[in-house]
Write an enzyme that holds these catalytic residues in place. Sequence first.
Site, PDB file in Angstrom:
ATOM      1  N   LYS A 158      -1.269  13.693   0.490  1.00 20.29           N
ATOM      2  CA  LYS A 158      -0.435  14.683   0.538  1.00 20.29           C
ATOM      3  C   LYS A 158      -1.730  15.792   0.357  1.00 20.29           C
ATOM      4  O   LYS A 158      -1.494  17.447  -0.226  1.00 20.29           O
ATOM      5  CB  LYS A 158       0.363  14.537   0.602  1.00 20.29           C
ATOM      6  CG  LYS A 158       1.047  14.360   1.980  1.00 20.29           C
ATOM      7  CD  LYS A 158       2.770  14.249   2.004  1.00 20.29           C
ATOM      8  CE  LYS A 158       3.420  14.038   3.535  1.00 20.29           C
ATOM      9  NZ  LYS A 158       4.798  14.506   3.738  1.00 20.29           N
TER      10      LYS A 158
ATOM     11  N   ASP B 295       6.632  19.643   7.358  1.00 19.50           N
ATOM     12  CA  ASP B 295       7.441  18.940   6.664  1.00 19.50           C
ATOM     13  C   ASP B 295       9.392  20.395   7.260  1.00 19.50           C
ATOM     14  O   ASP B 295       9.479  19.446   7.403  1.00 19.50           O
ATOM     15  CB  ASP B 295       7.371  18.256   5.316  1.00 19.50           C
ATOM     16  CG  ASP B 295       6.634  17.411   4.869  1.00 19.50           C
ATOM     17  OD1 ASP B 295       6.012  16.336   6.261  1.00 19.50           O
ATOM     18  OD2 ASP B 295       6.632  16.716   4.014  1.00 19.50           O
TER      19      ASP B 295
ATOM     20  N   GLY C   2      16.128  18.166  -5.117  1.00 15.04           N
ATOM     21  CA  GLY C   2      15.368  17.458  -4.821  1.00 15.04           C
ATOM     22  C   GLY C   2      13.772  18.367  -4.999  1.00 15.04           C
ATOM     23  O   GLY C   2      14.252  20.157  -4.255  1.00 15.04           O
ATOM     24  N   ALA C   3      12.517  18.584  -5.456  1.00 15.66           N
ATOM     25  CA  ALA C   3      11.181  19.397  -6.732  1.00 15.66           C
ATOM     26  C   ALA C   3      10.924  19.250  -5.645  1.00 15.66           C
ATOM     27  O   ALA C   3       9.194  19.457  -6.794  1.00 15.66           O
ATOM     28  CB  ALA C   3      11.866  20.929  -7.420  1.00 15.66           C
TER      29      ALA C   3
ATOM     30  N   GLY D 198       7.743  17.223  -3.189  1.00 15.24           N
ATOM     31  CA  GLY D 198       7.076  17.689  -1.540  1.00 15.24           C
ATOM     32  C   GLY D 198       7.928  17.846  -0.896  1.00 15.24           C
ATOM     33  O   GLY D 198       8.020  19.130  -0.232  1.00 15.24           O
TER      34      GLY D 198
ATOM     35  N   ASN E 202      17.893  19.375  -9.491  1.00 19.71           N
ATOM     36  CA  ASN E 202      16.051  18.392  -9.265  1.00 19.71           C
ATOM     37  C   ASN E 202      16.557  17.233 -10.968  1.00 19.71           C
ATOM     38  O   ASN E 202      16.716  18.548 -12.286  1.00 19.71           O
ATOM     39  CB  ASN E 202      14.524  18.625  -8.996  1.00 19.71           C
ATOM     40  CG  ASN E 202      13.823  17.770  -9.419  1.00 19.71           C
ATOM     41  OD1 ASN E 202      14.346  16.998  -8.072  1.00 19.71           O
ATOM     42  ND2 ASN E 202      12.922  17.792 -10.302  1.00 19.71           N
TER      43      ASN E 202
HETATM   44  N1  LIG Z   1      12.223  13.556   7.405  1.00 22.38           N
HETATM   45  C1  LIG Z   1      10.561  13.087   6.921  1.00 22.38           C
HETATM   46  O1  LIG Z   1      10.114  14.089   8.007  1.00 22.38           O
HETATM   47  C2  LIG Z   1      10.040  12.887   5.525  1.00 22.38           C
HETATM   48  C3  LIG Z   1       9.167  13.632   5.016  1.00 22.38           C
HETATM   49  C4  LIG Z   1       8.175  14.191   4.047  1.00 22.38           C
HETATM   50  C5  LIG Z   1       9.054  12.857   3.143  1.00 22.38           C
HETATM   51  N2  LIG Z   1      10.240  12.392   3.920  1.00 22.38           N
HETATM   52  C6  LIG Z   1      11.092  11.411   2.086  1.00 22.38           C
HETATM   53  O2  LIG Z   1      11.490  12.649   1.231  1.00 22.38           O
HETATM   54  C7  LIG Z   1      12.046  11.727   0.154  1.00 22.38           C
HETATM   55  C8  LIG Z   1      10.910  12.647  -1.048  1.00 22.38           C
HETATM   56  O3  LIG Z   1       9.681  12.522  -0.835  1.00 22.38           O
HETATM   57  P1  LIG Z   1       8.670  13.033  -1.070  1.00 22.38           P
HETATM   58  O4  LIG Z   1       7.304  13.709  -0.990  1.00 22.38           O
HETATM   59  O5  LIG Z   1       9.442  14.833  -1.856  1.00 22.38           O
HETATM   60  O6  LIG Z   1       8.475  12.880  -2.886  1.00 22.38           O
HETATM   61  P2  LIG Z   1       7.787  13.197  -4.262  1.00 22.38           P
HETATM   62  O7  LIG Z   1       6.917  14.249  -4.583  1.00 22.38           O
HETATM   63  O8  LIG Z   1       7.569  12.186  -5.176  1.00 22.38           O
HETATM   64  O9  LIG Z   1       9.470  13.751  -4.713  1.00 22.38           O
HETATM   65  C9  LIG Z   1      10.627  13.140  -5.153  1.00 22.38           C
HETATM   66  C10 LIG Z   1      11.780  14.122  -5.429  1.00 22.38           C
HETATM   67  O10 LIG Z   1      12.705  12.953  -5.739  1.00 22.38           O
HETATM   68  C11 LIG Z   1      13.196  13.050  -7.722  1.00 22.38           C
HETATM   69  N3  LIG Z   1      13.946  11.845  -7.481  1.00 22.38           N
HETATM   70  C12 LIG Z   1      12.711  10.192  -7.303  1.00 22.38           C
HETATM   71  N4  LIG Z   1      13.554   9.460  -8.084  1.00 22.38           N
HETATM   72  C13 LIG Z   1      15.377   9.990  -8.449  1.00 22.38           C
HETATM   73  C14 LIG Z   1      15.881   9.685  -9.458  1.00 22.38           C
HETATM   74  N5  LIG Z   1      15.760   8.166  -9.919  1.00 22.38           N
HETATM   75  N6  LIG Z   1      16.549  10.027  -9.867  1.00 22.38           N
HETATM   76  C15 LIG Z   1      16.981  11.854  -9.406  1.00 22.38           C
HETATM   77  N7  LIG Z   1      15.880  12.440  -8.731  1.00 22.38           N
HETATM   78  C16 LIG Z   1      14.968  11.528  -8.764  1.00 22.38           C
HETATM   79  C17 LIG Z   1      12.288  13.387  -8.316  1.00 22.38           C
HETATM   80  O11 LIG Z   1      12.635  13.619  -9.269  1.00 22.38           O
HETATM   81  P3  LIG Z   1      11.503  14.025 -10.454  1.00 22.38           P
HETATM   82  O12 LIG Z   1      10.746  15.669 -10.240  1.00 22.38           O
HETATM   83  O13 LIG Z   1      13.162  14.682 -10.977  1.00 22.38           O
HETATM   84  O14 LIG Z   1      10.579  13.042 -10.290  1.00 22.38           O
HETATM   85  C18 LIG Z   1      11.578  14.334  -6.904  1.00 22.38           C
HETATM   86  O15 LIG Z   1      12.239  15.973  -6.528  1.00 22.38           O
HETATM   87  C19 LIG Z   1      10.995  10.064   0.490  1.00 22.38           C
HETATM   88  O16 LIG Z   1      11.934   9.749   0.766  1.00 22.38           O
HETATM   89  C20 LIG Z   1      10.675  10.651   1.362  1.00 22.38           C
HETATM   90  O17 LIG Z   1       9.874   9.437   2.563  1.00 22.38           O
HETATM   91  C21 LIG Z   1      11.176  12.622   4.727  1.00 22.38           C
END
Ligand SMILES: NC(=O)c1ccc[n+]([C@@H]2O[C@H](COP(=O)([O-])OP(=O)(O)OC[C@H]3O[C@@H](n4cnc5c(N)ncnc54)[C@H](OP(=O)(O)O)[C@@H]3O)[C@@H](O)[C@H]2O)c1
Length: 273
Positions: free
Chosen positions: A71, A108, A132-133, A135, A156
Amino acid sequence: VITGSTRLYAIIGDPITHVRTPMSFNAYFAEHGIDAVCMPFHIGGADLKRGWEGLNALLNLDGFIVTAPHKQEAARLCDTLVDDGRHVGIVNTVRREPDGSYCGTLLDGRGFVAGLRSKGHDPAGARIYIAGAGGAGNALAFALAANAASAITIHNRTRSRAADLVERLGRAYPVTDVSLGTADASGHDIVVNATSLGLEPDDPFSFDLATVSPQALVAEVVMMPKMTPLLCAAQARGHRIHYGTLMLDGQLNEMMGFFGLRAAHSNSAAAIA
Ligand SMILES: NC(=O)c1ccc[n+]([C@@H]2O[C@H](COP(=O)([O-])OP(=O)(O)OC[C@H]3O[C@@H](n4cnc5c(N)ncnc54)[C@H](OP(=O)(O)O)[C@@H]3O)[C@@H](O)[C@H]2O)c1
């Protein structure tokens, strides 16, 4: 029937076997009599630039959906970014323009808003807490602000990322009351887990569920499992809950609109149910 004039759409990612986009797109094309087909293209994590050149050579490819891990790099490869794609700097939907250039956006957040509305929850005027901060957190924050949420609180694990989002969001939407939060989610109408926590059964919650007010809706972005530990616990406490899958379902119509394929009287929600 696929003929010589069928237009091509794709989803690119690594891995690719879990994606649902080909099913929902092809069902939509069939239902609306659109001569197009959507296919999964498995492009390795480190190979997007080369893959992009390959896509560029396919003159009957009109657009593609981008999933992890591409992405961010896809945003760099686009010629123009619009709406949330421009705000957040990542894209999940890319369209080829008539001049051959690539225009990317991030749907999204709009999908999340459409999913909320499909269940009768209007973000306009609501006080919203986002854990969450990354994507997903960024996408939700910008789309909810664009849809007139009255207040948005961001929490976050890595606080500097949340602070950065608060700063950018506040600048883009000065009328929204944007603030940096803690694990205490009290005082909000909608509380969302937009972190990747919840994919594993033993994951902790991204905020303190006990602080959430009883009337609040508890929502997820995590899609698998559909009933995450957070949603199970929230339901057990008497909260209304909102599945992560609804965010993806809500995006189909947005994606078709971006590709210029939206049917005049679309009932896409039925198409993907
Ligand atoms: N339903 C949908 O259409 C859709 C669309 C997009 C994404 N999603 C889902 O959304 C989720 C996040 O995706 P993303 O793209 O935002 O990922 P990303 O950019 O990698 O961000 C991950 C987020 O999760 C936090 N995180 C990860 N491990 C953690 C832990 N052990 N403790 C606390 N916080 C933690 C991160 O915090 P830090 O900043 O501190 O690392 C960050 O805020 C995924 O499960 C993805 O499948 C769903």
